[in-house]
Scaffold this active site. Structure first.
Site, mmCIF file in Angstrom:
data_model
loop_
_atom_site.group_PDB
_atom_site.id
_atom_site.type_symbol
_atom_site.label_atom_id
_atom_site.label_comp_id
_atom_site.label_asym_id
_atom_site.label_seq_id
_atom_site.Cartn_x
_atom_site.Cartn_y
_atom_site.Cartn_z
ATOM 1 N N GLU A 42 0.899 -1.257 0.211
ATOM 2 C CA GLU A 42 0.114 0.190 -0.047
ATOM 3 C C GLU A 42 0.852 1.304 -0.155
ATOM 4 O OE1 GLU A 42 -3.767 1.595 2.675
ATOM 5 O OE2 GLU A 42 -2.169 0.708 3.717
ATOM 6 N N LYS A 123 -10.436 0.210 -1.926
ATOM 7 C CA LYS A 123 -10.315 -0.210 -0.547
ATOM 8 C C LYS A 123 -11.645 0.275 0.105
ATOM 9 C CE LYS A 123 -7.549 0.541 3.574
ATOM 10 N NZ LYS A 123 -6.255 1.007 4.390
ATOM 11 N N CYS A 164 -4.668 -3.540 3.186
ATOM 12 C CA CYS A 164 -4.321 -3.267 4.672
ATOM 13 C C CYS A 164 -5.413 -3.505 5.781
ATOM 14 C CB CYS A 164 -4.010 -1.698 4.582
ATOM 15 S SG CYS A 164 -2.776 -1.431 6.030
#
Length: 281
Positions: A42, A123, A164
């Site tokens: 990321e 995301k 993440c």
């Protein structure tokens, strides 16, 4: 199918050009060791002092006129003949979006060896936390959440995409595997030093075990600025939860392993948990 995968570990800063040169150097090392899939963490192209800093480097993700970060991913893929996953890129919102000048998507982009942008995942779970003794982070202040689960079919494997903080939401991975057929999931990350030390290995191995899939987790590492430090420990876990490769030192590096899909089939046959799932998503 058996192929070699590489997860890159680096310490990105506000120096985009330096970050991209580091990524290209790691890619060259991975390619020379036979990698066919190269996954970047990321924020690999830019990690600023605060969330708003990324607005200046946000890109429209298009192969027609790629910005510097996507352009670097395309260059890596075509130069080395690898599938490349750019773990988290600040993607500009669509024309006409009310907050186009104040927010971006955090997007994982998949590029084929021919340079085609094959998939993008925005995301879903945004990192809004107050870490005791650590940082206060508000990703949602300048990021718009995605709303779509994404897998990409490649000649190597079917790959599920995440980023993440998604790691803390097991239902996302259950859907990627049970509903969308992922055999490998990627978790490009910039886990904080504090939360990583507490939960990184546990969460990654849990996602691998409970979904009987390979997990590829490239991570940021070290001190980015006075506000951000990342845990590192980029790793690859197999469907039994064994860690096949890990970067255990605190610098740039590669976690590389051979991904053997017959191992996945064996684990799923010997312990058919996925066929016993009581709640279908």
């Amino acid at each position: 199918m058996n192929f070699r995968a590489a997860c890159a570990q680096l310490c990105a800063t506000e120096d985009r050009e330096r970050n991209l040169e580091t990524a290209k150097g790691l890619a060259a090392r991975a390619a020379s060791d036979g990698a066919k899939l190269f996954v970047l963490p990321e924020c690999f192209g830019f990690l600023g002092q605060n969330e708003a800093a990324k607005l200046a480097v946000a890109e429209v993700l298009s192969t027609d006129n790629p910005g510097p970060i996507l352009g670097a991913v395309i260059d890596i893929a075509t130069r080395h003949g690898m599938w490349v996953i750019g773990g988290g890129i600040a993607e500009r919102l669509e024309d006409g979006a009310a907050n186009r000048d104040t927010a971006t998507y955090n997007t994982c982009a998949v590029v084929s060896p021919s340079g085609e942008l094959c998939a993008r995942y925005r995301k879903i779970h945004l990192f809004d936390v107050d870490i005791p003794g650590g940082a206060t982070l508000r990703e949602s202040a300048s990021t718009v959440a995605g709303d779509e689960l994404v897998t990409v079919e490649t000649p190597l494997a079917k790959i599920g995409l995440s980023i993440c903080y998604d790691l803390r939401f097991p239902e996302l991975y259950r859907q990627l595997v049970c509903r969308k057929g992922a055999e490998v999931v990627v978790v490009p990350s910039a886990f904080t030093a504090k939360t990583g030390a507490a939960h990184w290995h546990t969460l990654l191995c849990a996602r691998a075990i409970e979904n009987q899939c390979f997990v590829l987790a490239p991570g940021q590492v070290g001190t980015h600025n006075e506000r951000r430090r990342s845990f590192g420990h980029s790793l690859i876990a197999d469907p039994w939860g064994d860690i096949l490769a890990e970067v255990t030192d605190g610098g740039d590096g590669l976690a590389m392993a051979d991904i053997d899909l017959s191992r996945l089939a064996q684990v799923r046959e010997n312990m058919p948990c996925l066929s016993h799932v009581a709640v279908r998503f």
